[in-house]
Design an enzyme around this catalytic site. Structure first.
Site, PDB file in Angstrom:
ATOM      1  N   TYR A 140       0.848  -1.200   0.000  1.00  0.00           N
ATOM      2  CA  TYR A 140       0.000   0.000   0.000  1.00  0.00           C
ATOM      3  C   TYR A 140       0.875   1.239   0.000  1.00  0.00           C
ATOM      4  O   TYR A 140       1.874   1.280   0.718  1.00  0.00           O
ATOM      5  CB  TYR A 140      -0.933   0.020   1.218  1.00  0.00           C
ATOM      6  N   GLU A 194      -0.567   4.850  -0.449  1.00  0.00           N
ATOM      7  CA  GLU A 194      -1.349   6.073  -0.671  1.00  0.00           C
ATOM      8  C   GLU A 194      -0.491   7.287  -0.366  1.00  0.00           C
ATOM      9  O   GLU A 194       0.326   7.272   0.550  1.00  0.00           O
ATOM     10  CB  GLU A 194      -2.603   6.066   0.209  1.00  0.00           C
ATOM     11  N   ASP A 200      -7.027  14.152 -24.131  1.00  0.00           N
ATOM     12  CA  ASP A 200      -6.991  12.733 -23.785  1.00  0.00           C
ATOM     13  C   ASP A 200      -6.313  12.000 -24.942  1.00  0.00           C
ATOM     14  O   ASP A 200      -6.927  11.760 -25.978  1.00  0.00           O
ATOM     15  CB  ASP A 200      -8.424  12.245 -23.575  1.00  0.00           C
ATOM     16  N   THR A 217      -3.812   6.525 -21.532  1.00  0.00           N
ATOM     17  CA  THR A 217      -3.606   5.162 -21.066  1.00  0.00           C
ATOM     18  C   THR A 217      -2.149   4.835 -21.357  1.00  0.00           C
ATOM     19  O   THR A 217      -1.484   5.544 -22.109  1.00  0.00           O
ATOM     20  CB  THR A 217      -4.477   4.139 -21.832  1.00  0.00           C
ATOM     21  N   LYS A 259      -2.134   1.230 -24.853  1.00  0.00           N
ATOM     22  CA  LYS A 259      -2.584   1.200 -26.247  1.00  0.00           C
ATOM     23  C   LYS A 259      -1.351   1.388 -27.152  1.00  0.00           C
ATOM     24  O   LYS A 259      -0.442   0.585 -27.075  1.00  0.00           O
ATOM     25  CB  LYS A 259      -3.685   2.234 -26.447  1.00  0.00           C
ATOM     26  N   ARG A 285      -1.335  -2.175 -18.609  1.00  0.00           N
ATOM     27  CA  ARG A 285      -2.687  -1.616 -18.535  1.00  0.00           C
ATOM     28  C   ARG A 285      -2.740  -0.567 -17.426  1.00  0.00           C
ATOM     29  O   ARG A 285      -2.583  -0.892 -16.256  1.00  0.00           O
ATOM     30  CB  ARG A 285      -3.634  -2.771 -18.220  1.00  0.00           C
TER      31      ARG A 285
HETATM   32  C1  LIG Z   1      -9.347   3.732 -23.991  1.00  0.00           C
HETATM   33  C2  LIG Z   1      -9.677   5.137 -23.679  1.00  0.00           C
HETATM   34  C3  LIG Z   1      -9.947   5.543 -22.368  1.00  0.00           C
HETATM   35  C4  LIG Z   1     -10.165   4.573 -21.237  1.00  0.00           C
HETATM   36  O1  LIG Z   1      -9.123   3.767 -20.903  1.00  0.00           O
HETATM   37  P1  LIG Z   1      -9.360   2.557 -19.882  1.00  0.00           P
HETATM   38  O2  LIG Z   1      -7.979   2.205 -19.473  1.00  0.00           O
HETATM   39  O3  LIG Z   1     -10.084   1.503 -20.634  1.00  0.00           O
HETATM   40  O4  LIG Z   1     -10.164   3.082 -18.729  1.00  0.00           O
HETATM   41  C5  LIG Z   1     -10.139   6.880 -22.129  1.00  0.00           C
HETATM   42  N1  LIG Z   1     -10.083   7.787 -23.129  1.00  0.00           N
HETATM   43  C6  LIG Z   1      -9.859   7.423 -24.398  1.00  0.00           C
HETATM   44  C7  LIG Z   1      -9.823   8.477 -25.456  1.00  0.00           C
HETATM   45  C8  LIG Z   1      -9.658   6.093 -24.720  1.00  0.00           C
HETATM   46  O5  LIG Z   1      -9.461   5.746 -25.993  1.00  0.00           O
END
Ligand SMILES: *Cc1c(COP(=O)(O)O)cnc(C)c1O
Length: 486
Positions: A72, A74, A249, A278, A281, A287
């Site tokens: 942990y 935090e 994002d 993220t 990707k 992840r």
């Molecule tokens: C995939 C994605 C997310 C969410 O990611 P998770 O790890 O699945 O929660 C948020 N914003 C965009 C633009 C995404 O493509």
């Protein structure tokens, strides 16, 4: 050309590490060991075209499987609410340092567990910075602990009455950009911008006009299914004009930013107040999620825990540090450029065979194929392709007549197969195989004989022929070459 240098080479040491690990797991729950083996077999044997997926390196994967999971921590680096966090501090500081240097960011927060968590941290950080802070000043209070019940009520009212403008889901935006069923569409008054009905492209003048009228606190840019680049300098101009905070994002295209395919106005980091992402990707890490911010927002982002997070996933932060170290290697730039070149080849492969693409092409890592000209829904196309070993996901097209469940599109991305080493010619062949499957698929009927949006009939022999053609390419570019589990 594939980027062999970027691909991990597997030593016999790694193979035996995985074999031993699976044996240990099997001694407790053999069905999980078996599913884990099977997942590798399945991933090795299919054309993975899901635009949000990739294959992380063995170093990244192995880093996640350790005792850091048990700790942990935090708080923030050097300021924890638990004892014994010295090694987590090393891990988190290194992940943040790699992220800052890779992306040229002033500040990086490596704790978010996922992309959605990263966006929640960013939203609450903006609210804390822009709404709570000034509100406390106005009330002449130093911190929230001094609030009376009446103060709380007034603060809740202010926090709950802010506005957010983001890209709509059916234009390629994400759930977390103000989509009503998501919390972002409820915690904010929201409006959405779409794309031009003729071209399918983002129209900055329309975004600007909406922003002037709506005057959002938060302007969100970024996407999950828009096959084009965004000019973030223009987005920042719009935000500045209306006094909004620009949040980008980059969950989908972080790898193209890291690999310097998106530079200048297309690099969000110099233009946005906050950038969320993220890490799993196109960035090819574990992840998880991350927030990059300017110094101005750093103190409020740092309060991600306790605002919306609990304990960080230290084992995943360690893997983020490893993945970011990989992304700082020159080979990652070669990889990122190949991802974009391959998307071009995939798009050209479709267009030259008469298929329709949303926006007429791509200039990032994904294409959105409109399957209505094949007489199919996205659902039918997705299923028929899966029968032929091609893994994709159905996706709405703008103003989709089939709605978000059946859809009229298929989203395809190049990051995963590029990691395997697929190049230009292979992506052209992938387009050919997909067109062959879709051209050989007929919509089915319901039991009552009405047209169905889900059932379909794939002509005999096609699935096997496409699988055989894929296998040739997949065998030439093995996933985790040298990794033997038996
Ligand atoms: C995939 C994605 C997310 C969410 O990611 P998770 O790890 O699945 O929660 C948020 N914003 C965009 C633009 C995404 O493509």
């Amino acid at each position: 050309m594939a980027d062999d240098a970027a691909r991990p080479s597997i030593s016999s040491l790694t193979s035996s590490a995985y074999r031993d690990a699976l044996e240990v797991i099997a001694s407790v729950e053999p069905r999980i060991a078996e599913a884990t083996r099977q997942e590798l077999t399945d991933q090795r044997g299919s054309l993975k075209l899901i635009a949000s997926e990739n294959y992380a390196s063995p170093a990244v994967l192995l880093t996640m499987g350790t005792w850091f999971s048990d700790k942990y921590a935090e708080g923030t680096v050097g300021h924890r609410f638990y004892a014994g966090c010295q090694n987590v501090d090393t891990v988190e500081a290194l992940a943040a340092e790699h992220a800052r240097e890779l992306f040229g960011a002033e500040y990086a927060y490596a704790q978010p567990h996922s992309g959605i968590d990263a966006n929640l941290v960013a939203y609450w950080s903006i609210l804390a910075h822009r709404v709570e802070g000034p509100w406390l000043e106005k009330a002449q209070l130093r911190n929230v602990n001094e609030l009376t019940e009446a103060d709380w009520e007034a603060l809740r009212h202010e926090l709950g009455n802010q506005r957010l403008l983001g890209m709509s889901l059916d234009a390629g935006g994400h759930l977390t950009h103000g989509f009503r069923p998501n919390i972002s569409g409820k915690m904010f008054h929201q409006q959405q911008y779409g794309t031009d009905p003729e071209t399918g492209l983002l129209d900055y003048d329309v975004v600007a006009a909406k922003a002037r009228e709506f005057r959002p606190l938060v302007l969100v840019a970024g996407y999950s299914a828009y096959p084009r680049r965004i000019n973030f300098a223009k987005m920042r101009e719009i935000a500045d004009e209306v006094g909004a905070t620009l949040m980008v994002d980059m969950a989908h295209f972080a790898g193209l930013v890291a690999g310097k395919v998106f530079t200048g106005d297309e690099d969000p980091v110099p233009h946005a107040h906050l950038v969320t992402t993220t890490t799993h990707k196109s960035l090819r890490g574990p992840r998880g999620g991350m927030v990059l911010a300017t110094e101005e927002y750093a103190p409020s982002v740092d309060r991600g825990c306790p605002m919306v997070l609990g304990g960080p996933l230290s084992h995943v932060m360690a893997a983020k540090a490893v993945a970011l170290a990989e992304a700082r290697q020159p080979a990652f730039r070669t990889y990122a450029q190949q991802v974009a070149d391959n998307a071009q080849s995939l798009a050209d492969g479709f267009l030259s065979r008469g298929a329709n693409l949303v926006t007429g092409g791509t200039d990032n890592h994904l294409v959105l194929l409109d399957v209505s000209s094949f007489g199919l829904t996205g659902r039918q196309a997705e299923s028929a392709l899966l029968d032929a070993g091609v893994v994709t996901n159905r996706n709405s097209v703008p103003a989709d007549p089939n709605g978000a469940w059946y859809t009229s599109g298929i989203r395809l991305g190049t990051p995963a197969l590029t990691t395997r080493g697929f190049g230009h010619d292979e992506f052209d062949r992938v387009a050919e195989l997909i067109v062959e499957v879709l051209g050989s698929t007929e919509p089915g009927t319901t039991k009552a004989g009405a047209p169905s949006k889900a059932s379909y009939v794939l002509a005999d022999g096609i699935a096997d022929r496409v699988k055989a053609a894929s296998a040739e390419m997949l065998d030439k570019h093995p996933l985790y070459p040298g990794l033997e589990l038996t």
